[in-house]
Motif scaffolding. Structure first.
Motif, PDB file in Angstrom:
ATOM      1  N   UNK A  52       0.809  -1.224   0.000  1.00 35.51           N
ATOM      2  CA  UNK A  52       0.000   0.000   0.000  1.00 35.51           C
ATOM      3  C   UNK A  52       0.847   1.280   0.000  1.00 35.51           C
ATOM      4  N   UNK A  53       1.892   1.377   0.816  1.00 29.38           N
ATOM      5  CA  UNK A  53       2.691   2.614   0.777  1.00 29.38           C
ATOM      6  C   UNK A  53       3.239   2.907  -0.620  1.00 29.38           C
ATOM      7  N   UNK A  54       3.651   1.859  -1.344  1.00 28.91           N
ATOM      8  CA  UNK A  54       4.162   2.050  -2.700  1.00 28.91           C
ATOM      9  C   UNK A  54       3.050   2.581  -3.606  1.00 28.91           C
ATOM     10  N   UNK A  55       1.832   1.989  -3.462  1.00 27.11           N
ATOM     11  CA  UNK A  55       0.717   2.421  -4.318  1.00 27.11           C
ATOM     12  C   UNK A  55       0.286   3.844  -3.985  1.00 27.11           C
ATOM     13  N   UNK A  56       0.282   4.179  -2.687  1.00 32.00           N
ATOM     14  CA  UNK A  56      -0.167   5.519  -2.283  1.00 32.00           C
ATOM     15  C   UNK A  56       0.800   6.588  -2.801  1.00 32.00           C
ATOM     16  N   UNK A  57       2.097   6.335  -2.682  1.00 33.70           N
ATOM     17  CA  UNK A  57       3.049   7.348  -3.161  1.00 33.70           C
ATOM     18  C   UNK A  57       2.948   7.502  -4.685  1.00 33.70           C
ATOM     19  N   UNK A  58       2.658   6.390  -5.367  1.00 36.09           N
ATOM     20  CA  UNK A  58       2.485   6.462  -6.824  1.00 36.09           C
ATOM     21  C   UNK A  58       1.215   7.267  -7.168  1.00 36.09           C
ATOM     22  N   UNK A  59       0.158   7.007  -6.400  1.00 36.03           N
ATOM     23  CA  UNK A  59      -1.088   7.750  -6.621  1.00 36.03           C
ATOM     24  C   UNK A  59      -0.874   9.243  -6.357  1.00 36.03           C
ATOM     25  N   UNK A  60      -0.066   9.552  -5.333  1.00 38.74           N
ATOM     26  CA  UNK A  60       0.239  10.962  -5.035  1.00 38.74           C
ATOM     27  C   UNK A  60       0.882  11.647  -6.235  1.00 38.74           C
ATOM     28  N   UNK A  61       1.763  10.924  -6.930  1.00 38.92           N
ATOM     29  CA  UNK A  61       2.427  11.538  -8.083  1.00 38.92           C
ATOM     30  C   UNK A  61       1.406  11.932  -9.139  1.00 38.92           C
ATOM     31  N   UNK A  62       0.320  11.134  -9.250  1.00 37.43           N
ATOM     32  CA  UNK A  62      -0.718  11.449 -10.219  1.00 37.43           C
ATOM     33  C   UNK A  62      -1.629  12.563  -9.700  1.00 37.43           C
ATOM     34  N   UNK A  63      -2.068  12.419  -8.449  1.00 34.48           N
ATOM     35  CA  UNK A  63      -2.994  13.408  -7.877  1.00 34.48           C
ATOM     36  C   UNK A  63      -2.365  14.800  -7.780  1.00 34.48           C
ATOM     37  N   UNK A  64      -1.068  14.840  -7.581  1.00 31.73           N
ATOM     38  CA  UNK A  64      -0.411  16.145  -7.389  1.00 31.73           C
ATOM     39  C   UNK A  64       0.548  16.470  -8.527  1.00 31.73           C
ATOM     40  N   UNK A  65       0.208  15.961  -9.726  1.00 32.14           N
ATOM     41  CA  UNK A  65       1.084  16.167 -10.885  1.00 32.14           C
ATOM     42  C   UNK A  65       1.125  17.632 -11.326  1.00 32.14           C
ATOM     43  N   UNK A  66       0.201  18.442 -10.815  1.00 35.45           N
ATOM     44  CA  UNK A  66       0.184  19.860 -11.195  1.00 35.45           C
ATOM     45  C   UNK A  66       1.451  20.600 -10.807  1.00 35.45           C
ATOM     46  N   UNK A  67       2.132  20.115  -9.756  1.00 34.95           N
ATOM     47  CA  UNK A  67       3.358  20.806  -9.330  1.00 34.95           C
ATOM     48  C   UNK A  67       4.460  20.711 -10.380  1.00 34.95           C
ATOM     49  N   UNK A  68       4.356  19.716 -11.279  1.00 35.85           N
ATOM     50  CA  UNK A  68       5.371  19.565 -12.329  1.00 35.85           C
ATOM     51  C   UNK A  68       5.005  20.324 -13.602  1.00 35.85           C
ATOM     52  N   UNK A  69       3.851  20.989 -13.590  1.00 38.59           N
ATOM     53  CA  UNK A  69       3.398  21.688 -14.801  1.00 38.59           C
ATOM     54  C   UNK A  69       3.674  23.182 -14.703  1.00 38.59           C
ATOM     55  N   UNK A  70       3.935  23.771 -15.849  1.00 34.00           N
ATOM     56  CA  UNK A  70       4.081  25.223 -15.923  1.00 34.00           C
ATOM     57  C   UNK A  70       2.847  25.764 -16.658  1.00 34.00           C
ATOM     58  N   UNK A  71       1.876  26.291 -15.915  1.00 32.07           N
ATOM     59  CA  UNK A  71       0.591  26.673 -16.522  1.00 32.07           C
ATOM     60  C   UNK A  71       0.738  27.663 -17.677  1.00 32.07           C
ATOM     61  N   UNK A  72       1.661  28.615 -17.539  1.00 33.54           N
ATOM     62  CA  UNK A  72       1.808  29.604 -18.619  1.00 33.54           C
ATOM     63  C   UNK A  72       2.364  28.953 -19.876  1.00 33.54           C
ATOM     64  N   UNK A  73       3.238  27.966 -19.699  1.00 27.99           N
ATOM     65  CA  UNK A  73       3.830  27.286 -20.859  1.00 27.99           C
ATOM     66  C   UNK A  73       2.770  26.501 -21.626  1.00 27.99           C
ATOM     67  N   UNK A  74       1.759  25.987 -20.908  1.00 26.75           N
ATOM     68  CA  UNK A  74       0.684  25.233 -21.563  1.00 26.75           C
ATOM     69  C   UNK A  74      -0.034  26.111 -22.593  1.00 26.75           C
ATOM     70  N   UNK A  75      -0.168  27.396 -22.270  1.00 28.32           N
ATOM     71  CA  UNK A  75      -0.890  28.322 -23.162  1.00 28.32           C
ATOM     72  C   UNK A  75       0.033  29.019 -24.151  1.00 28.32           C
ATOM     73  N   UNK A  76       1.324  28.656 -24.118  1.00 25.67           N
ATOM     74  CA  UNK A  76       2.309  29.438 -24.878  1.00 25.67           C
ATOM     75  C   UNK A  76       2.014  29.469 -26.383  1.00 25.67           C
ATOM     76  N   UNK A  77       1.495  28.352 -26.935  1.00 22.86           N
ATOM     77  CA  UNK A  77       1.263  28.316 -28.377  1.00 22.86           C
ATOM     78  C   UNK A  77      -0.122  28.859 -28.703  1.00 22.86           C
ATOM     79  N   UNK A  78      -0.159  30.030 -29.289  1.00 19.49           N
ATOM     80  CA  UNK A  78      -1.447  30.637 -29.629  1.00 19.49           C
ATOM     81  C   UNK A  78      -1.589  30.747 -31.140  1.00 19.49           C
ATOM     82  N   UNK A  79      -2.838  30.905 -31.583  1.00 22.69           N
ATOM     83  CA  UNK A  79      -3.117  31.023 -33.011  1.00 22.69           C
ATOM     84  C   UNK A  79      -3.739  32.380 -33.274  1.00 22.69           C
TER      85      UNK A  79
END
Ligand SMILES: [Zn+2]
Length: 209
Positions: A52-79
């Motif tokens: 369970x500890x292994x599964x929970x830490x893995x689930x945390x990586x998915x649930x809190x994946x936003x910390x690895x994202x750069x929100x402004x970069x997501x919108x960087x490509x505009x048309x």
């Protein structure tokens, strides 16, 4: 007075940076899960809980994946070839999964996002990714709503942005006051959505239709 307040904020920010940058190891995170299992009243050494500890830490990586994202970069490509399109671009009923920062309990609901371009549009799927970049963190709904709207505002410089989130907080439905089926609604309007009541009204009618 102001100087003291500023000094305090600066120091806290430095400490936060230092604390987050010394991220725990996976083994430390798994040990913390074992501690919580014991705190709940069970034995982390029994067979069903061994992995369970292994599964929970893995689930945390998915649930809190936003910390690895750069929100402004997501919108960087505009048309910019939009054939003069200058009306509402709306995405409604986007599934929202977030986590309350007070109890780490899920916040489940939907988000509606609209903007009126001023020459620049962004791929529709990017709006959904922008939501996740902020939602998959420890959040409060008010801040989440404002962050989504403010990022759209600063990157696209549109004529207006409207964001609405309707969500159930499981810290309220499964514990505490145990109120089910209660949605918390938050909104953030900028530009023409804020200045023109008719535009706000159009947004609200479109998301209800
Ligand atoms: Zn909570």
């Amino acid at each position: 007075m102001n100087a003291i307040a500023y000094d305090t904020i600066t120091r806290d920010e430095n400490q936060t940076e230092e604390y987050v940058s010394s991220a725990p190891t996976r083994a430390e995170a798994e040990e913390a899960v074992r501690t919580l299992i014991r705190w709940a009243g069970d034995d982390p050494r029994r067979e069903g809980l061994l992995d369970t500890p292994k599964r929970v830490t893995k689930a945390f990586q998915e649930w809190f994946s936003g910390y690895d994202e750069d929100p402004e970069a997501i919108l960087a490509r505009t048309f910019e070839e939009v054939e003069g399109y200058d009306d509402i671009v709306l995405m409604k009923d986007i599934r929202l999964e977030s986590y309350c920062e007070h109890h780490m309990a899920p916040i489940i609901g939907k988000a509606h996002i609209a903007y009126i371009p001023d020459g620049k549009v962004v791929g529709i799927s990017k709006l959904a990714r922008l939501i996740d970049a902020y939602a998959k963190r420890l959040q409060i709904q008010e801040k989440l709503t404002a962050q989504i709207a403010d990022t759209l505002e600063s990157v696209l410089a549109p004529r207006g942005v409207a964001v609405m989130i309707e969500a159930e907080h499981q810290c309220m439905s499964t514990r505490g006051v145990h109120k089910h089926g209660v949605d918390t609604v938050t909104t953030r309007f900028t530009g023409v959505f804020q200045e023109d009541a008719k535009m706000e009204d159009r947004f609200l009618r479109l998301i209800r239709s």
